[in-house]
Design a protein around this motif. Structure first.
Motif, PDB file in Angstrom:
ATOM      1  N   LEU A 114     -58.315  13.162  74.499  1.00 23.78           N
ATOM      2  CA  LEU A 114     -59.157  12.228  75.241  1.00 23.78           C
ATOM      3  C   LEU A 114     -60.596  12.269  74.728  1.00 23.78           C
ATOM      4  CD1 LEU A 114     -59.678  10.243  77.549  1.00 23.78           C
ATOM      5  CD2 LEU A 114     -59.931  12.209  79.086  1.00 23.78           C
ATOM      6  N   ALA A 115     -61.125  13.473  74.484  1.00 20.83           N
ATOM      7  CA  ALA A 115     -62.491  13.596  73.971  1.00 20.83           C
ATOM      8  C   ALA A 115     -62.630  12.921  72.618  1.00 20.83           C
ATOM      9  CB  ALA A 115     -62.875  15.071  73.872  1.00 20.83           C
ATOM     10  N   ASP A 116     -61.651  13.107  71.755  1.00 16.09           N
ATOM     11  CA  ASP A 116     -61.698  12.480  70.438  1.00 16.09           C
ATOM     12  C   ASP A 116     -61.582  10.966  70.553  1.00 16.09           C
ATOM     13  OD1 ASP A 116     -61.905  14.963  69.332  1.00 16.09           O
ATOM     14  OD2 ASP A 116     -59.816  15.078  68.651  1.00 16.09           O
ATOM     15  N   LEU A 117     -60.777  10.508  71.497  1.00 14.03           N
ATOM     16  CA  LEU A 117     -60.607   9.063  71.669  1.00 14.03           C
ATOM     17  C   LEU A 117     -61.895   8.413  72.173  1.00 14.03           C
ATOM     18  CD1 LEU A 117     -58.700   6.644  71.567  1.00 14.03           C
ATOM     19  CD2 LEU A 117     -58.036   7.159  73.940  1.00 14.03           C
ATOM     20  N   THR A 118     -62.559   9.041  73.148  1.00 17.31           N
ATOM     21  CA  THR A 118     -63.812   8.470  73.640  1.00 17.31           C
ATOM     22  C   THR A 118     -64.882   8.494  72.550  1.00 17.31           C
ATOM     23  OG1 THR A 118     -64.367  10.630  74.606  1.00 17.31           O
ATOM     24  CG2 THR A 118     -63.382   9.003  76.062  1.00 17.31           C
ATOM     25  N   TYR A 157     -75.303   6.011  79.318  1.00 20.23           N
ATOM     26  CA  TYR A 157     -74.406   5.792  80.451  1.00 20.23           C
ATOM     27  C   TYR A 157     -72.980   6.195  80.080  1.00 20.23           C
ATOM     28  CZ  TYR A 157     -78.258   3.019  82.355  1.00 20.23           C
ATOM     29  OH  TYR A 157     -79.465   2.607  82.823  1.00 20.23           O
ATOM     30  N   VAL A 158     -72.567   5.789  78.889  1.00 17.48           N
ATOM     31  CA  VAL A 158     -71.216   6.134  78.447  1.00 17.48           C
ATOM     32  C   VAL A 158     -71.074   7.643  78.282  1.00 17.48           C
ATOM     33  CG1 VAL A 158     -69.481   5.794  76.652  1.00 17.48           C
ATOM     34  CG2 VAL A 158     -70.977   3.898  77.297  1.00 17.48           C
ATOM     35  N   GLU A 159     -72.090   8.265  77.706  1.00 15.46           N
ATOM     36  CA  GLU A 159     -72.042   9.710  77.515  1.00 15.46           C
ATOM     37  C   GLU A 159     -72.002  10.435  78.861  1.00 15.46           C
ATOM     38  OE1 GLU A 159     -75.497  10.265  75.163  1.00 15.46           O
ATOM     39  OE2 GLU A 159     -74.535   9.635  73.294  1.00 15.46           O
ATOM     40  N   ARG A 160     -72.779   9.940  79.843  1.00 15.75           N
ATOM     41  CA  ARG A 160     -72.795  10.576  81.158  1.00 15.75           C
ATOM     42  C   ARG A 160     -71.436  10.448  81.858  1.00 15.75           C
ATOM     43  NH1 ARG A 160     -77.014   8.041  83.438  1.00 15.75           N
ATOM     44  NH2 ARG A 160     -75.792   6.552  84.627  1.00 15.75           N
ATOM     45  N   VAL A 161     -70.860   9.253  81.810  1.00 14.34           N
ATOM     46  CA  VAL A 161     -69.559   9.051  82.447  1.00 14.34           C
ATOM     47  C   VAL A 161     -68.475   9.860  81.742  1.00 14.34           C
ATOM     48  CG1 VAL A 161     -67.745   7.352  82.877  1.00 14.34           C
ATOM     49  CG2 VAL A 161     -70.116   6.791  83.401  1.00 14.34           C
ATOM     50  N   THR A 162     -68.557   9.930  80.420  1.00 15.95           N
ATOM     51  CA  THR A 162     -67.578  10.705  79.666  1.00 15.95           C
ATOM     52  C   THR A 162     -67.668  12.190  80.021  1.00 15.95           C
ATOM     53  OG1 THR A 162     -67.655   9.129  77.823  1.00 15.95           O
ATOM     54  CG2 THR A 162     -66.786  11.319  77.356  1.00 15.95           C
ATOM     55  N   THR A 163     -68.891  12.696  80.138  1.00 12.64           N
ATOM     56  CA  THR A 163     -69.083  14.096  80.528  1.00 12.64           C
ATOM     57  C   THR A 163     -68.538  14.342  81.930  1.00 12.64           C
ATOM     58  OG1 THR A 163     -71.062  14.305  79.155  1.00 12.64           O
ATOM     59  CG2 THR A 163     -70.791  15.897  80.941  1.00 12.64           C
ATOM     60  N   LEU A 164     -68.794  13.402  82.835  1.00 11.30           N
ATOM     61  CA  LEU A 164     -68.282  13.515  84.211  1.00 11.30           C
ATOM     62  C   LEU A 164     -66.761  13.531  84.211  1.00 11.30           C
ATOM     63  CD1 LEU A 164     -68.620  13.563  87.260  1.00 11.30           C
ATOM     64  CD2 LEU A 164     -68.853  11.067  87.207  1.00 11.30           C
ATOM     65  N   LEU A 165     -66.172  12.690  83.407  1.00 15.13           N
ATOM     66  CA  LEU A 165     -64.708  12.617  83.342  1.00 15.13           C
ATOM     67  C   LEU A 165     -64.130  13.953  82.893  1.00 15.13           C
ATOM     68  CD1 LEU A 165     -62.012  11.114  83.374  1.00 15.13           C
ATOM     69  CD2 LEU A 165     -62.525  10.301  81.053  1.00 15.13           C
ATOM     70  N   HIS A 166     -64.702  14.549  81.850  1.00 19.05           N
ATOM     71  CA  HIS A 166     -64.200  15.827  81.368  1.00 19.05           C
ATOM     72  C   HIS A 166     -64.426  16.945  82.393  1.00 19.05           C
ATOM     73  CE1 HIS A 166     -63.205  14.011  77.644  1.00 19.05           C
ATOM     74  NE2 HIS A 166     -64.434  13.829  77.227  1.00 19.05           N
ATOM     75  N   PHE A 199     -58.016   9.909  63.241  1.00 22.65           N
ATOM     76  CA  PHE A 199     -57.725  10.353  64.608  1.00 22.65           C
ATOM     77  C   PHE A 199     -56.265  10.785  64.717  1.00 22.65           C
ATOM     78  CE2 PHE A 199     -55.963   9.268  68.766  1.00 22.65           C
ATOM     79  CZ  PHE A 199     -56.793   9.971  69.623  1.00 22.65           C
ATOM     80  N   ALA A 200     -55.360   9.955  64.226  1.00 21.53           N
ATOM     81  CA  ALA A 200     -53.937  10.269  64.304  1.00 21.53           C
ATOM     82  C   ALA A 200     -53.582  11.488  63.456  1.00 21.53           C
ATOM     83  CB  ALA A 200     -53.109   9.064  63.867  1.00 21.53           C
ATOM     84  N   ALA A 201     -54.243  11.622  62.293  1.00 25.94           N
ATOM     85  CA  ALA A 201     -53.937  12.717  61.375  1.00 25.94           C
ATOM     86  C   ALA A 201     -54.350  14.068  61.924  1.00 25.94           C
ATOM     87  CB  ALA A 201     -54.613  12.473  60.027  1.00 25.94           C
ATOM     88  N   ALA A 202     -55.234  14.085  62.937  1.00 22.04           N
ATOM     89  CA  ALA A 202     -55.670  15.352  63.527  1.00 22.04           C
ATOM     90  C   ALA A 202     -54.517  16.074  64.209  1.00 22.04           C
ATOM     91  CB  ALA A 202     -56.810  15.113  64.510  1.00 22.04           C
ATOM     92  N   SER A 232     -53.585  -0.998  72.323  1.00 24.12           N
ATOM     93  CA  SER A 232     -53.833  -0.513  70.962  1.00 24.12           C
ATOM     94  C   SER A 232     -54.237   0.962  70.989  1.00 24.12           C
ATOM     95  CB  SER A 232     -54.910  -1.353  70.272  1.00 24.12           C
ATOM     96  OG  SER A 232     -56.211  -1.093  70.790  1.00 24.12           O
ATOM     97  N   LEU A 233     -54.950   1.376  72.042  1.00 22.99           N
ATOM     98  CA  LEU A 233     -55.306   2.791  72.180  1.00 22.99           C
ATOM     99  C   LEU A 233     -54.072   3.633  72.477  1.00 22.99           C
ATOM    100  CD1 LEU A 233     -58.630   2.624  74.251  1.00 22.99           C
ATOM    101  CD2 LEU A 233     -58.332   2.617  71.769  1.00 22.99           C
ATOM    102  N   VAL A 234     -53.193   3.104  73.307  1.00 18.29           N
ATOM    103  CA  VAL A 234     -51.936   3.807  73.587  1.00 18.29           C
ATOM    104  C   VAL A 234     -51.188   4.079  72.280  1.00 18.29           C
ATOM    105  CG1 VAL A 234     -49.663   3.621  74.662  1.00 18.29           C
ATOM    106  CG2 VAL A 234     -51.686   2.851  75.913  1.00 18.29           C
ATOM    107  N   ASP A 235     -51.147   3.080  71.420  1.00 20.56           N
ATOM    108  CA  ASP A 235     -50.408   3.206  70.162  1.00 20.56           C
ATOM    109  C   ASP A 235     -50.999   4.296  69.266  1.00 20.56           C
ATOM    110  OD1 ASP A 235     -48.721   1.184  70.969  1.00 20.56           O
ATOM    111  OD2 ASP A 235     -49.805  -0.391  69.894  1.00 20.56           O
ATOM    112  N   ILE A 236     -52.333   4.367  69.179  1.00 18.35           N
ATOM    113  CA  ILE A 236     -52.908   5.369  68.273  1.00 18.35           C
ATOM    114  C   ILE A 236     -52.832   6.766  68.878  1.00 18.35           C
ATOM    115  CG2 ILE A 236     -54.419   3.653  67.190  1.00 18.35           C
ATOM    116  CD1 ILE A 236     -56.770   4.938  68.619  1.00 18.35           C
ATOM    117  N   VAL A 237     -52.887   6.853  70.221  1.00 17.61           N
ATOM    118  CA  VAL A 237     -52.708   8.162  70.856  1.00 17.61           C
ATOM    119  C   VAL A 237     -51.282   8.654  70.628  1.00 17.61           C
ATOM    120  CG1 VAL A 237     -52.610   9.405  73.047  1.00 17.61           C
ATOM    121  CG2 VAL A 237     -54.511   7.851  72.590  1.00 17.61           C
ATOM    122  N   ALA A 238     -50.321   7.764  70.790  1.00 26.42           N
ATOM    123  CA  ALA A 238     -48.926   8.135  70.565  1.00 26.42           C
ATOM    124  C   ALA A 238     -48.692   8.567  69.123  1.00 26.42           C
ATOM    125  CB  ALA A 238     -48.008   6.963  70.929  1.00 26.42           C
TER     126      ALA A 238
END
Length: 203
Positions: A90-94, A189-198, A78-81, A138-144
């Motif tokens: 955000l999409a990659d993180l979810t 449910y997760v996929e639906r909420v993720t799609t809504l978020l995007h 993820f970080a190497a991308a 921990s997510l903040v750290d890998i996003v950074a």
């Protein structure tokens, strides 16, 4: 990407953690959380006190669902991308969060019990929020690490918070809904909420 296979020791540790949590939740349902003791949990799970405290600091933590386990290989990829538009990050993180859930689907009755206990017992709610906060950091750290920013910068913190909010909202909806079939799991449910978020974030 090929994922590293879980080793025997890792699998046993995960199984022990799940066994202890399942025992704690069973006892909470049968006797009421206030009456449950660590000794009762260790007896029910057939583990020693030392083993219990190797996994959990107290009985409140034992009934809280652990966040998804992110493998080092996955977070490194993820970080190497490298830097990208925040929506792509955000999409990659979810997607990263969903991967473990898809392989190890949670149990509705366990999540339902945990949420009920959190509503009824402030110490359980505190343990749940602490677990969420630790995982979110921990997510903040890998996003950074991916974006080249500092963990204290706004973008990594906001992206991590959005991913956690989407995951938490989906899990709450899943628990509140009625089971649809024997293979019921929170992934739709997760996929639906993720799609809504995007969608809300726009093109």
């Amino acid at each position: 990407m090929t994922r590293r296979k879980e080793g025997l020791r890792e699998r046993r540790r995960r199984e022990t953690r799940l066994e202890i949590r399942a025992a704690a939740l069973r006892l909470a349902r049968e006797h009421g959380f206030d009456k449950v003791t660590v000794e009762m949990i260790t007896t029910e799970a057939d583990v020693s006190h030392r083993t219990f405290f190797n996994y959990f600091p107290n009985k409140e933590a034992a009934v809280v669902q652990a966040p998804p386990k992110l493998l080092d290989e996955d977070t490194e990829a993820f970080a190497a991308a490298g830097p990208a538009h925040p929506r792509e990050v955000l999409a990659d993180l979810t997607a990263l969060l969903l991967r473990d859930m898809a392989e190890q689907p949670p149990q509705r009755d366990e999540f339902s019990t945990t949420f009920s206990l959190a509503r009824e017992h402030p110490p359980v709610l505190a343990a749940m929020l602490a677990s969420f906060a630790e995982f979110e950091q921990s997510l903040v750290d890998i996003v950074a690490a991916r974006t080249g920013e500092r963990p204290e910068d706004e973008a990594p913190r906001l992206i991590a918070a959005l991913a956690m909010t989407a995951l938490r909202t989906a899990m709450e909806s899943w628990v509140a809904d009625d089971p649809k079939d024997q293979d019921d799991n929170p992934m739709p449910y997760v996929e639906r909420v993720t799609t809504l978020l995007h969608t809300l974030l726009g093109p």
